[in-house]
Every structure is written in structure tokens, then in C-alpha cells.
Write a protein that holds these residues in place. Structure first.
Motif, PDB file in Angstrom:
ATOM      1  N   MET A   1      25.531   3.455 -18.650  1.00  0.00           N
ATOM      2  CA  MET A   1      24.480   3.133 -17.686  1.00  0.00           C
ATOM      3  C   MET A   1      24.834   1.879 -16.910  1.00  0.00           C
ATOM      4  SD  MET A   1      20.443   2.306 -18.367  1.00  0.00           S
ATOM      5  CE  MET A   1      20.835   0.714 -19.112  1.00  0.00           C
ATOM      6  N   LYS A   2      24.619   1.923 -15.604  1.00  0.00           N
ATOM      7  CA  LYS A   2      24.899   0.772 -14.755  1.00  0.00           C
ATOM      8  C   LYS A   2      23.623   0.353 -14.013  1.00  0.00           C
ATOM      9  CE  LYS A   2      29.793   1.717 -13.984  1.00  0.00           C
ATOM     10  NZ  LYS A   2      30.869   1.901 -12.989  1.00  0.00           N
ATOM     11  N   SER A   3      23.603  -0.911 -13.612  1.00  0.00           N
ATOM     12  CA  SER A   3      22.506  -1.395 -12.783  1.00  0.00           C
ATOM     13  C   SER A   3      22.962  -1.325 -11.334  1.00  0.00           C
ATOM     14  CB  SER A   3      22.120  -2.819 -13.167  1.00  0.00           C
ATOM     15  OG  SER A   3      23.240  -3.690 -13.076  1.00  0.00           O
ATOM     16  N   VAL A   4      22.145  -0.685 -10.505  1.00  0.00           N
ATOM     17  CA  VAL A   4      22.555  -0.351  -9.136  1.00  0.00           C
ATOM     18  C   VAL A   4      21.500  -0.841  -8.142  1.00  0.00           C
ATOM     19  CG1 VAL A   4      23.078   1.550  -7.567  1.00  0.00           C
ATOM     20  CG2 VAL A   4      23.796   1.684  -9.966  1.00  0.00           C
ATOM     21  N   LEU A   5      21.958  -1.443  -7.063  1.00  0.00           N
ATOM     22  CA  LEU A   5      21.093  -1.822  -5.947  1.00  0.00           C
ATOM     23  C   LEU A   5      21.454  -0.961  -4.747  1.00  0.00           C
ATOM     24  CD1 LEU A   5      19.059  -3.702  -4.481  1.00  0.00           C
ATOM     25  CD2 LEU A   5      20.995  -5.238  -4.011  1.00  0.00           C
ATOM     26  N   ILE A   6      20.477  -0.302  -4.155  1.00  0.00           N
ATOM     27  CA  ILE A   6      20.695   0.515  -2.961  1.00  0.00           C
ATOM     28  C   ILE A   6      19.865  -0.061  -1.820  1.00  0.00           C
ATOM     29  CG2 ILE A   6      20.488   2.804  -1.922  1.00  0.00           C
ATOM     30  CD1 ILE A   6      20.797   4.006  -4.711  1.00  0.00           C
ATOM     31  N   ILE A   7      20.549  -0.508  -0.785  1.00  0.00           N
ATOM     32  CA  ILE A   7      19.890  -1.081   0.393  1.00  0.00           C
ATOM     33  C   ILE A   7      19.995  -0.082   1.541  1.00  0.00           C
ATOM     34  CG2 ILE A   7      19.927  -2.975   2.061  1.00  0.00           C
ATOM     35  CD1 ILE A   7      21.294  -4.678  -0.136  1.00  0.00           C
ATOM     36  N   GLY A   8      18.851   0.356   2.043  1.00  0.00           N
ATOM     37  CA  GLY A   8      18.838   1.337   3.128  1.00  0.00           C
ATOM     38  C   GLY A   8      18.542   2.721   2.589  1.00  0.00           C
ATOM     39  N   LEU A  16      21.576   9.379  -2.849  1.00  0.00           N
ATOM     40  CA  LEU A  16      22.314   8.518  -3.771  1.00  0.00           C
ATOM     41  C   LEU A  16      21.399   8.011  -4.871  1.00  0.00           C
ATOM     42  CD1 LEU A  16      24.939   7.002  -4.466  1.00  0.00           C
ATOM     43  CD2 LEU A  16      24.170   5.166  -2.927  1.00  0.00           C
ATOM     44  N   CYS A  17      20.213   7.566  -4.491  1.00  0.00           N
ATOM     45  CA  CYS A  17      19.250   7.067  -5.473  1.00  0.00           C
ATOM     46  C   CYS A  17      18.911   8.138  -6.509  1.00  0.00           C
ATOM     47  CB  CYS A  17      17.986   6.595  -4.757  1.00  0.00           C
ATOM     48  SG  CYS A  17      16.630   6.145  -5.882  1.00  0.00           S
ATOM     49  N   LYS A  18      18.554   9.330  -6.042  1.00  0.00           N
ATOM     50  CA  LYS A  18      18.139  10.395  -6.967  1.00  0.00           C
ATOM     51  C   LYS A  18      19.259  10.792  -7.916  1.00  0.00           C
ATOM     52  CE  LYS A  18      14.629  12.202  -3.806  1.00  0.00           C
ATOM     53  NZ  LYS A  18      14.235  13.282  -2.880  1.00  0.00           N
ATOM     54  N   ASN A  19      20.486  10.831  -7.402  1.00  0.00           N
ATOM     55  CA  ASN A  19      21.607  11.206  -8.267  1.00  0.00           C
ATOM     56  C   ASN A  19      21.985  10.092  -9.234  1.00  0.00           C
ATOM     57  OD1 ASN A  19      22.869  13.996  -7.579  1.00  0.00           O
ATOM     58  ND2 ASN A  19      22.339  13.132  -5.586  1.00  0.00           N
ATOM     59  N   MET A  20      21.895   8.858  -8.804  1.00  0.00           N
ATOM     60  CA  MET A  20      22.164   7.740  -9.711  1.00  0.00           C
ATOM     61  C   MET A  20      21.163   7.719 -10.861  1.00  0.00           C
ATOM     62  SD  MET A  20      24.719   5.684  -9.354  1.00  0.00           S
ATOM     63  CE  MET A  20      26.049   5.297  -8.209  1.00  0.00           C
ATOM     64  N   ILE A  21      19.893   7.980 -10.537  1.00  0.00           N
ATOM     65  CA  ILE A  21      18.857   8.028 -11.574  1.00  0.00           C
ATOM     66  C   ILE A  21      19.089   9.212 -12.507  1.00  0.00           C
ATOM     67  CG2 ILE A  21      16.395   8.420 -11.964  1.00  0.00           C
ATOM     68  CD1 ILE A  21      15.943   6.819  -9.317  1.00  0.00           C
ATOM     69  N   ARG A  22      19.446  10.350 -11.927  1.00  0.00           N
ATOM     70  CA  ARG A  22      19.709  11.546 -12.744  1.00  0.00           C
ATOM     71  C   ARG A  22      20.822  11.305 -13.745  1.00  0.00           C
ATOM     72  NH1 ARG A  22      23.353  15.510 -12.175  1.00  0.00           N
ATOM     73  NH2 ARG A  22      23.972  14.742 -10.095  1.00  0.00           N
ATOM     74  N   LEU A  23      21.776  10.459 -13.383  1.00  0.00           N
ATOM     75  CA  LEU A  23      22.908  10.160 -14.260  1.00  0.00           C
ATOM     76  C   LEU A  23      22.620   9.005 -15.223  1.00  0.00           C
ATOM     77  CD1 LEU A  23      25.765  10.616 -11.634  1.00  0.00           C
ATOM     78  CD2 LEU A  23      25.231  12.121 -13.562  1.00  0.00           C
ATOM     79  N   GLY A  24      21.377   8.556 -15.253  1.00  0.00           N
ATOM     80  CA  GLY A  24      20.971   7.591 -16.262  1.00  0.00           C
ATOM     81  C   GLY A  24      21.121   6.130 -15.893  1.00  0.00           C
ATOM     82  N   ASN A  25      21.289   5.827 -14.612  1.00  0.00           N
ATOM     83  CA  ASN A  25      21.449   4.435 -14.192  1.00  0.00           C
ATOM     84  C   ASN A  25      20.103   3.799 -13.861  1.00  0.00           C
ATOM     85  OD1 ASN A  25      24.523   4.334 -13.975  1.00  0.00           O
ATOM     86  ND2 ASN A  25      24.040   6.085 -12.681  1.00  0.00           N
ATOM     87  N   GLU A  26      20.067   2.467 -13.924  1.00  0.00           N
ATOM     88  CA  GLU A  26      18.887   1.717 -13.493  1.00  0.00           C
ATOM     89  C   GLU A  26      19.064   1.387 -12.015  1.00  0.00           C
ATOM     90  OE1 GLU A  26      18.488  -1.699 -15.947  1.00  0.00           O
ATOM     91  OE2 GLU A  26      17.608  -0.588 -17.613  1.00  0.00           O
ATOM     92  N   VAL A  27      18.096   1.779 -11.194  1.00  0.00           N
ATOM     93  CA  VAL A  27      18.274   1.679  -9.748  1.00  0.00           C
ATOM     94  C   VAL A  27      17.129   0.899  -9.098  1.00  0.00           C
ATOM     95  CG1 VAL A  27      18.531   2.951  -7.599  1.00  0.00           C
ATOM     96  CG2 VAL A  27      19.515   3.878  -9.712  1.00  0.00           C
TER      97      VAL A  27
END
Length: 217
Positions: A1-8, A16-27
Motif C-alpha cells: 500500500m502506498k500513500s498517493v496525492l492526486i492533484i487535478g 487514476l483515483c478509482k484504480n489506486m483505491i481499488r488496488l489498496g492505496n491511500e489516496v
């Protein structure tokens, strides 16, 4: 699991957000337009509204605490460049920025981006290869001229094992997986016998895969 910041949060940022969350990351997602954030509120770890060209807004986000920061602004290159530069200056560990043109990519890389992505160009290239060649069901380009292709087996391979066909030595491609009835089996055994209902996931140079495709009717 990674911590991810998405701007825009345009279409790409949303996917990107939905797939990052689906893969178990904190977004954490951020956009200056409230309406762009609303549908992600139930699923994102944190959602903020703010103009990230403002250094104070970015500072309050704590960009240095994220494993990856994505700058997904495609419509305003000046804003994308400013935000990319600020994120890096404020301690962003790894910054990935979206570009639409090569000249944009050069400026982004010079101003803090660790990686630049071209989603529109990459999808266009993938579709062009997939639909220009007969019998290519999917295609993923890798580095150094190598790609992964999803193709049917040659007629002469049916009923034979991967070992018997000796695909790697004779055709200079490697079988990464077998897809059958929607299920993917990775790294199949050498004694796996092929049938006419499967698709092969092979990795190799396009010229070598083209030689195989030329023999598929």
C-alpha cells in the motif's frame, strides 16, 4: 500500500483515483472545483478543495508525506508546470505529471517531474497497433522495443505443448500467460498443451510477433 496525492480531477484523475483505491492505496485528491471532488468523497481517503498553484495550499497538504504525487492537469499547462515545480520544492518524493505534448514533457522534467505520462498518446498508440494487425486482441508496449501481445496460437501449435513447439527458440518470443474463458494463467508450465480456444500472452519484439501473426489464418 502506498500513500498517493492526486492533484487535478478531470477524467484521467478520476480513473487514476478509482484504480489506486481499488488496488489498496491511500489516496488524497485535490481540485480547485468543488464539483470535481464530490463523487470521490465516499471512496477517497481524503478530499480537499484548493488551488494548488498557491504554495500555501500545497504546504498544508504535506506533499512530502506521500509516496507518489500525481499532477493530472491537462488543460492548463502553466498551472501544471507551476504545481509540478512547487510539489518538488516542497519535498515531493516522486512526482508524476501529465503532458499532452513533447515540449510540455521537456519543461515538466526540467522543473521537478520525475516521470511524465501521455495518457492520450499512449492509448492512441495502443489502439493503432491493436487494430492495425489481424489477430491482436491486446497490446502493451514496454521498453527497448519489447511489447506484450495477446494473440491466438498458430494452427500448427494446437494439441502440442509449449515445450514441443519450442516457441522461445524457434519464434524468439516468450509465453507469459494463457487466457482461456476470461481467466488468465500466468507463467504456464512447459507441458501445457494448447487448444484453439486460448489466447497466448507473449512478450517479444514486434517484428518477431509479426512473423507469427503472418502464419495465423
Amino acid at each position: 500500500m502506498k500513500s498517493v496525492l492526486i492533484i487535478g480531477l478531470g477524467r484521467f484523475g478520476h480513473h487514476l483515483c478509482k484504480n489506486m483505491i481499488r488496488l489498496g492505496n491511500e489516496v488524497m485528491v485535490v481540485d480547485k472545483v468543488e464539483a470535481n471532488v464530490e463523487d470521490l468523497l465516499p471512496i477517497a481517503t481524503t478530499a480537499k478543495i484548493g488551488d494548488c498553484t498557491n504554495e500555501e495550499v500545497l504546504r498544508n497538504l504535506g506533499v512530502g508525506n506521500f509516496d507518489i504525487c500525481f499532477v493530472c492537469i491537462g488543460s492548463n499547462f502553466q498551472s501544471s508546470l507551476e504545481i509540478t515545480s512547487l510539489v518538488k520544492e516542497l519535498g515531493g518524493k516522486y512526482v508524476v505529471s501529465k503532458a499532452n505534448r513533447d515540449i510540455h514533457a521537456k519543461f515538466l522534467l526540467r522543473n521537478g517531474a520525475d516521470e511524465v505520462i501521455y495518457p492520450d498518446r499512449d492509448i492512441a498508440e495502443r489502439l493503432a497497433v491493436k487494430h492495425s494487425a489481424n489477430h491482436v486482441f491486446d497490446y502493451i508496449e514496454l521498453a527497448e522495443g519489447y511489447s506484450i501481445f495477446e494473440i491466438p496460437p498458430m494452427h500448427s501449435w494446437i494439441g502440442k505443448s509449449i515445450r514441443e513447439v519450442d516457441i522461445r527458440s524457434k519464434y524468439h518470443v516468450s509465453v507469459l500467460g494463457i487466457k482461456e474463458n476470461g481467466h488468465l494463467q500466468l507463467l504456464p508450465r512447459a507441458d501445457y498443451k494448447m487448444n484453439d480456444s486460448i489466447h497466448l500472452m507473449v512478450i517479444g519484439l514486434k517484428k518477431d510477433v509479426d512473423k507469427i501473426l503472418a502464419n495465423i489464418k
